[in-house]
Design a protein around this motif. Sequence first.
Motif, PDB file in Angstrom:
ATOM      1  N   GLU A 186      10.421   2.563  -2.930  1.00  0.00           N
ATOM      2  CA  GLU A 186      10.819   2.245  -1.535  1.00  0.00           C
ATOM      3  C   GLU A 186      10.476   0.740  -1.327  1.00  0.00           C
ATOM      4  OE1 GLU A 186      12.699   2.264   2.255  1.00  0.00           O
ATOM      5  OE2 GLU A 186      13.020   3.184   0.312  1.00  0.00           O
ATOM      6  N   ASN A 187       9.089   0.373  -1.437  1.00  0.00           N
ATOM      7  CA  ASN A 187       8.743  -0.844  -1.522  1.00  0.00           C
ATOM      8  C   ASN A 187       9.401  -1.882  -2.253  1.00  0.00           C
ATOM      9  OD1 ASN A 187       6.098  -1.376   0.302  1.00  0.00           O
ATOM     10  ND2 ASN A 187       5.649   0.511  -0.698  1.00  0.00           N
ATOM     11  N   LEU A 188       9.668  -1.577  -3.604  1.00  0.00           N
ATOM     12  CA  LEU A 188      10.402  -2.353  -4.232  1.00  0.00           C
ATOM     13  C   LEU A 188      11.975  -2.617  -3.947  1.00  0.00           C
ATOM     14  CD1 LEU A 188       9.616  -0.626  -7.886  1.00  0.00           C
ATOM     15  CD2 LEU A 188       9.283  -2.970  -7.062  1.00  0.00           C
ATOM     16  N   ARG A 189      12.512  -1.678  -3.236  1.00  0.00           N
ATOM     17  CA  ARG A 189      13.885  -1.833  -2.747  1.00  0.00           C
ATOM     18  C   ARG A 189      13.910  -2.715  -1.428  1.00  0.00           C
ATOM     19  NH1 ARG A 189      16.749  -0.626   1.413  1.00  0.00           N
ATOM     20  NH2 ARG A 189      14.981   0.684   2.652  1.00  0.00           N
ATOM     21  N   GLN A 190      12.985  -2.425  -0.483  1.00  0.00           N
ATOM     22  CA  GLN A 190      12.959  -3.146   0.556  1.00  0.00           C
ATOM     23  C   GLN A 190      12.493  -4.677   0.547  1.00  0.00           C
ATOM     24  OE1 GLN A 190      10.077  -1.395   3.173  1.00  0.00           O
ATOM     25  NE2 GLN A 190      11.407   0.397   3.800  1.00  0.00           N
ATOM     26  N   LEU A 191      11.559  -4.760  -0.673  1.00  0.00           N
ATOM     27  CA  LEU A 191      11.330  -6.262  -0.807  1.00  0.00           C
ATOM     28  C   LEU A 191      12.118  -6.810  -1.879  1.00  0.00           C
ATOM     29  CD1 LEU A 191       7.254  -5.485  -1.269  1.00  0.00           C
ATOM     30  CD2 LEU A 191       8.230  -7.117   0.508  1.00  0.00           C
ATOM     31  N   GLY A 192      13.013  -6.239  -2.445  1.00  0.00           N
ATOM     32  CA  GLY A 192      14.010  -6.860  -3.480  1.00  0.00           C
ATOM     33  C   GLY A 192      13.233  -7.337  -4.632  1.00  0.00           C
ATOM     34  N   ARG A 194      -4.058   3.809  -0.690  1.00  0.00           N
ATOM     35  CA  ARG A 194      -4.729   4.055   0.705  1.00  0.00           C
ATOM     36  C   ARG A 194      -5.305   5.471   0.787  1.00  0.00           C
ATOM     37  NH1 ARG A 194      -4.577   1.840   5.749  1.00  0.00           N
ATOM     38  NH2 ARG A 194      -4.659  -0.218   4.902  1.00  0.00           N
ATOM     39  N   ARG A 195      -6.574   5.756   0.624  1.00  0.00           N
ATOM     40  CA  ARG A 195      -7.147   7.166   0.577  1.00  0.00           C
ATOM     41  C   ARG A 195      -7.040   7.412   1.975  1.00  0.00           C
ATOM     42  NH1 ARG A 195     -12.039   9.920   1.772  1.00  0.00           N
ATOM     43  NH2 ARG A 195     -13.029   8.069   2.786  1.00  0.00           N
ATOM     44  N   ALA A 240      -0.779  13.035   4.323  1.00  0.00           N
ATOM     45  CA  ALA A 240      -0.755  12.126   3.061  1.00  0.00           C
ATOM     46  C   ALA A 240       0.325  12.518   1.937  1.00  0.00           C
ATOM     47  CB  ALA A 240      -2.048  12.069   2.626  1.00  0.00           C
ATOM     48  N   ALA A 241       0.649  11.385   1.301  1.00  0.00           N
ATOM     49  CA  ALA A 241       1.646  11.656   0.161  1.00  0.00           C
ATOM     50  C   ALA A 241       0.657  12.498  -0.911  1.00  0.00           C
ATOM     51  CB  ALA A 241       2.267  10.413  -0.325  1.00  0.00           C
ATOM     52  N   ARG A 242       1.405  13.296  -1.621  1.00  0.00           N
ATOM     53  CA  ARG A 242       1.236  14.065  -2.715  1.00  0.00           C
ATOM     54  C   ARG A 242       1.081  12.973  -3.910  1.00  0.00           C
ATOM     55  NH1 ARG A 242       5.077  17.676  -1.194  1.00  0.00           N
ATOM     56  NH2 ARG A 242       6.258  17.327  -3.309  1.00  0.00           N
ATOM     57  N   LYS A 256       0.906  -1.182  -0.111  1.00  0.00           N
ATOM     58  CA  LYS A 256      -0.028   0.052  -0.039  1.00  0.00           C
ATOM     59  C   LYS A 256       0.748   1.419   0.016  1.00  0.00           C
ATOM     60  CE  LYS A 256      -1.714  -1.821   3.602  1.00  0.00           C
ATOM     61  NZ  LYS A 256      -1.335  -3.372   3.292  1.00  0.00           N
ATOM     62  N   VAL A 257       0.345   2.240  -0.501  1.00  0.00           N
ATOM     63  CA  VAL A 257       0.944   3.587  -0.640  1.00  0.00           C
ATOM     64  C   VAL A 257      -0.122   4.599  -0.404  1.00  0.00           C
ATOM     65  CG1 VAL A 257       2.925   2.860  -2.127  1.00  0.00           C
ATOM     66  CG2 VAL A 257       0.877   4.017  -3.229  1.00  0.00           C
ATOM     67  N   GLY A 258       0.479   5.781   0.144  1.00  0.00           N
ATOM     68  CA  GLY A 258      -0.515   6.966   0.201  1.00  0.00           C
ATOM     69  C   GLY A 258      -0.193   7.691   1.637  1.00  0.00           C
ATOM     70  N   PRO A 259      -0.205   6.873   2.727  1.00  0.00           N
ATOM     71  CA  PRO A 259       0.162   7.335   3.931  1.00  0.00           C
ATOM     72  C   PRO A 259       1.732   7.673   3.969  1.00  0.00           C
ATOM     73  CG  PRO A 259      -1.331   5.402   4.324  1.00  0.00           C
ATOM     74  CD  PRO A 259      -0.691   5.389   3.017  1.00  0.00           C
TER      75      PRO A 259
END
Length: 301
Positions: A122-128, A138-139, A110-112, A96-99
């Motif tokens: 960042e999710n890609l990096r952390q998850l490899g 996420r609204r 909230a993220a723009r 999920k992204v947004g927060p």
Amino acid sequence: MTSERITAAAAGTWNLGDLPVNRIGFGAMRLTGSAAFHHGEPSDRGRSAAVLRRAIELGVNHIDTAAFYFSSLRSANELINSALAPYPEGLVIATKVGPHREFSGEWGTAARPDQLRGQVEENLRQLGRDHLDIVYLRRMRQDSVAEHFGALAELRDAGLIRHLGVSGIESRHLAEARAIAPVVSVQNQYGLDFPDPDTDAVLRACGEEGIAFVPFFAIAGKGGAQGASGTADDEVAAVARAHGATPAQVRLAWTLRQGPHVLAIPGTGNPDHLTENVAAGALRLTDADTARLDARHTRGE
């Protein structure tokens, strides 16, 4: 009910776009510690890794996570990476992204839309990973999701994301998102202890359109991120006794009974609870059980 030999396949399957998953999955939020992604003691790293590996052994092939799931020393994404990579074939990881959350643990605004690419990366990096299977927007109280969802649709077109979902939405937001790009899944708070007419309407709309509905806090109910209270009301306890099941299993089974498109992502850092949660997919409530629990849900007790 005997839990040890039951796998996630007992719950049946659903396709998230072109990705088949068992209807019982795993939510990674509680891997980071007893206080979930709030302040508190971090989890034992070895125990969290063992829970993840055991989930795979039990047939779980759908894991829900986020880069903002972290405690003082633990990151859910990096636990998943270290425990499971190289990832087994067929494992679907949704994030999920947004927060926006600071490294201190504090929540920001909230993220723009223009910041969502950074969150995806960042999710890609952390998850490899070189792409993400499913990304939910996420609204965060926005009246419209169009601009944010449109930014994710562009990242999907660029190959960073395979499928898109929306989370924390009302009925109108689902229609708004679908006008921009395909939506394979909706993730809202929902459960036996959480009645909400609009969420009920979203659940039905998803079923009509072949979209997965993935409730969170289905066990915790009103306890939310802090977890379930550990007590069960008389009606849930009575159904549990009749089936030789736990109240948590009854709540999960009732959730799955709401439609073949409804998935479950119960989270835990406890290996025994993991086994029980997966086994809930084999619990078949009777029509009388379901009617009794439906009435309780409507009352909101």
